[in-house]
Design an enzyme around this catalytic site. Structure first.
Site, PDB file in Angstrom:
ATOM      1  N   ARG A   1      -0.742  26.074 -12.835  1.00 19.97           N
ATOM      2  CA  ARG A   1       0.122  24.902 -12.988  1.00 19.97           C
ATOM      3  C   ARG A   1       1.499  25.252 -13.551  1.00 19.97           C
ATOM      4  O   ARG A   1       2.473  24.546 -13.332  1.00 19.97           O
ATOM      5  CB  ARG A   1      -0.576  23.880 -13.891  1.00 19.97           C
ATOM      6  CG  ARG A   1       0.220  22.623 -14.200  1.00 19.97           C
ATOM      7  CD  ARG A   1       0.585  21.844 -12.943  1.00 19.97           C
ATOM      8  NE  ARG A   1       1.239  20.586 -13.254  1.00 19.97           N
ATOM      9  CZ  ARG A   1       2.510  20.457 -13.632  1.00 19.97           C
ATOM     10  NH1 ARG A   1       3.277  21.536 -13.745  1.00 19.97           N
ATOM     11  NH2 ARG A   1       3.018  19.267 -13.894  1.00 19.97           N
ATOM     12  N   LYS A   2       1.580  26.330 -14.343  1.00 16.01           N
ATOM     13  CA  LYS A   2       2.834  26.747 -14.972  1.00 16.01           C
ATOM     14  C   LYS A   2       3.495  25.578 -15.712  1.00 16.01           C
ATOM     15  O   LYS A   2       4.648  25.215 -15.462  1.00 16.01           O
ATOM     16  CB  LYS A   2       3.803  27.348 -13.955  1.00 16.01           C
ATOM     17  CG  LYS A   2       3.323  28.631 -13.298  1.00 16.01           C
ATOM     18  CD  LYS A   2       4.406  29.230 -12.406  1.00 16.01           C
ATOM     19  CE  LYS A   2       3.959  30.541 -11.776  1.00 16.01           C
ATOM     20  NZ  LYS A   2       2.980  30.347 -10.691  1.00 16.01           N
ATOM     21  N   PHE A   3       2.773  25.016 -16.650  1.00 17.89           N
ATOM     22  CA  PHE A   3       3.328  23.927 -17.457  1.00 17.89           C
ATOM     23  C   PHE A   3       4.603  24.388 -18.147  1.00 17.89           C
ATOM     24  O   PHE A   3       4.711  25.540 -18.592  1.00 17.89           O
ATOM     25  CB  PHE A   3       2.311  23.485 -18.513  1.00 17.89           C
ATOM     26  CG  PHE A   3       1.113  22.764 -17.949  1.00 17.89           C
ATOM     27  CD1 PHE A   3       1.206  21.438 -17.550  1.00 17.89           C
ATOM     28  CD2 PHE A   3      -0.103  23.414 -17.813  1.00 17.89           C
ATOM     29  CE1 PHE A   3       0.107  20.771 -17.026  1.00 17.89           C
ATOM     30  CE2 PHE A   3      -1.208  22.761 -17.296  1.00 17.89           C
ATOM     31  CZ  PHE A   3      -1.104  21.431 -16.903  1.00 17.89           C
TER      32      PHE A   3
ATOM     33  N   ASN B   1      -2.010  27.957 -17.130  1.00 17.18           N
ATOM     34  CA  ASN B   1      -0.942  28.782 -17.693  1.00 17.18           C
ATOM     35  C   ASN B   1       0.289  27.959 -18.015  1.00 17.18           C
ATOM     36  O   ASN B   1       0.405  26.803 -17.593  1.00 17.18           O
ATOM     37  CB  ASN B   1      -0.582  29.938 -16.752  1.00 17.18           C
ATOM     38  CG  ASN B   1      -0.127  29.476 -15.381  1.00 17.18           C
ATOM     39  OD1 ASN B   1      -0.222  28.295 -15.044  1.00 17.18           O
ATOM     40  ND2 ASN B   1       0.344  30.399 -14.562  1.00 17.18           N
TER      41      ASN B   1
END
Length: 509
Positions: free
Chosen positions: A340-342, A368
């Protein structure tokens, strides 16, 4: 008269007046104060004359260290200190010479400083001899039979030094001594000795590493990796392969043992899974639909430890997706990683992770985040994920060309992970073996951009081979995408990558 001397050479009786430096009874350490050496090393690091990373050398080898002393000409204080230390080493070792010649081009300003400060005549070697005029290889006033000191910035194999020694000897000069700032300890001294040349080095590379580690500029792992590289890449006629006293190349800690080094349950589960299933392969299943993803997961599930998803690209995503994928993960014993690469503030990521359309925390074991918003993003994700036994990967590095996730950014990620050992389970990284900061070996290193053939894709993605990622770069999990899901036979491709990754791991133990 001396027929070999130029018209303006010093009279013959003066030409042989050696610059005699009496043999010192003191050690080098007492001639050059250790604090002075430490200060010089730190200054060289500060101006990036000594750098760590991934550098392609003239030989084609990829080196974790690069010494570039050309930059010192822009820092008069450093240039003066370098020349002064080199003179002190010559003094300590009792060198005798009539004149000096710097190896072109980096050593020329160093030799000039020494010549001016100590009134020693200087000669110059032409790197490219002209086919007109005097056609000389050696410029300056000298007489045959004089002894010439060769000045160089650093020595690796000694080849560049010999390129200067030979033309000096061809015009009747004698060469017995060579002075350098840094000896990379890769066999250069042995080669020079075999040619009856004595090497005077201010700093063995091992001395540089010692100071930088003591001052927090290098981690122990990085020091060991540099020493292992030096030991494995020796040159010269009598190279021992271990001139700097390097220990054996650092061995990898077994996956099973690393399970006891982490507080995060998801990391413990992953270490145990990789050990029992004998796979360190994560597949990035960037297919077009949820249906394709589920079908692929069922096919390649037996070969992988992790399946990486991008749920927001599936137009057919629905509320049943998570349950179906979790069932396949249980069937084939793999973990799910929603990539998701928040990257938002803590309050926002609480909702993005725990609710919304995708409800990621309900079905994904791992997710992540970027660290751009600061540590608050970890607090927010932990609030949702920790009670569910989830794990978080921090993006410490990325495999795309031009990424800004390097240097201080990477160090900040390491520091944040250390403050959240219960929830942060590892990193997305590219070459953790070169990190200057220390990090817990319970943390998992996962590296994207892996292909058996290496190369790139034309859109900025840079590929590495499984063997290099595991053994040289120090990663634990290889992330493979197009090399598997776009293969004619994804199952066979997954099996091939699994073998490559696992063999690399076993050979590193």
């Amino acid at each position: 008269t001396n027929p070999t001397a130029p018209p303006n050479a010093p009279p013959l009786q003066d030409a042989h007046a050696h610059h005699h430096l009496p043999l010192a009874t003191l050690t080098m350490g007492s001639i050059i104060n250790e604090d002075r050496l430490d200060a010089l090393i730190m200054r060289l690091h500060e101006i990036e004359a000594v750098k760590f990373g991934d550098f392609k050398l003239k030989s084609g080898l990829m080196s974790p260290i690069y010494v570039d002393l050309r930059v010192i000409v822009s820092y008069p204080d450093v240039l003066s200190s370098v020349a002064g230390c080199m003179w002190e080493v010559l003094k300590a070792n009792g060198a005798e010479f009539d004149n000096m010649c710097g190896v072109p081009y980096t050593a020329l300003p160093i030799a000039t400083c020494m010549s001016l400060e100590h009134q020693v005549p200087m000669l110059m070697r032409r790197k490219e001899v002209k086919d007109y005029g005097t056609k000389k290889a050696i410029e300056g006033a000298f007489a045959a039979g004089q002894t010439c000191l060769v000045v160089e910035d650093l020595v690796t194999s000694g080849a560049s030094v010999m390129e200067t020694v030979e033309p000096l000897e061809q015009v009747g000069l004698k060469v017995t001594d060579v002075v350098v700032l840094i000896d990379r300890e890769q066999g250069g001294e042995a080669r020079l000795q075999s040619n009856n040349l004595r090497l005077h080095a201010v700093l063995p590379l091992s001395r540089v590493l010692k100071t930088l580690e003591a001052n927090g500029k290098m981690s122990r792992d990085l020091v060991d990796n540099v020493k292992a590289f030096i030991a494995a890449n020796q040159t010269g006629p009598n190279a021992s392969g271990n001139e700097m006293g390097a220990a054996e190349p650092p061995k990898r800690i077994a996956y099973a043992a690393r399970a006891g080094l982490t507080e995060n349950q998801c990391a413990k589960d992953l270490w145990a899974l990789m050990d029992s299933k004998q796979t360190n392969l994560c597949v990035a299943a960037d297919v077009a639909t949820a249906a394709e993803l589920l079908a692929l997961a069922d096919q390649i599930g037996p070969e992988i430890c992790i399946l990486k998803t991008h749920c927001d690209i599936y137009p057919d995503f629905d509320g049943g997706f998570g349950g179906k994928l979790m069932a396949l993960a249980a069937k084939h014993n793999f973990l799910i990683f929603e990539d998701r690469k928040f990257a938002d503030i803590g309050n926002t990521v609480v909702s993005q992770y725990g609710s919304g359309v995708h409800r990621i925390a309900d079905w994904s074991h791992i997710t992540n985040a970027h660290i751009v918003p600061g540590a608050g993003i970890i607090d927010g994700l932990k609030q949702v994920g920790l009670p569910k036994g989830r794990g978080l990967l921090l993006l410490a590095e990325m495999s795309s060309s031009g990424t800004m996730a390097t240097g201080a950014y990477t160090e900040a990620a390491i520091a944040m992970a250390a403050k959240h050992p219960d929830f942060v389970m590892g990193f997305i990284s590219v070459r953790p073996s070169l990190w200057t900061g220390a990090w817990s070996k319970g943390l998992v290193q996962m590296t994207p951009g892996v292909q058996l053939g290496g190369g790139g894709d034309g859109l900025g993605q840079q590929y590495n081979t499984p063997d290099r990622v595991i053994k040289e770069c120090g990663s634990d999990v290889i992330i493979v995408g197009r090399g598997i899901y776009k293969a004619k036979d994804p199952v066979a491709a997954a099996a091939e990558y699994r073998r490559a990754g696992w063999d690399a791991y076993l050979s590193a133990l």
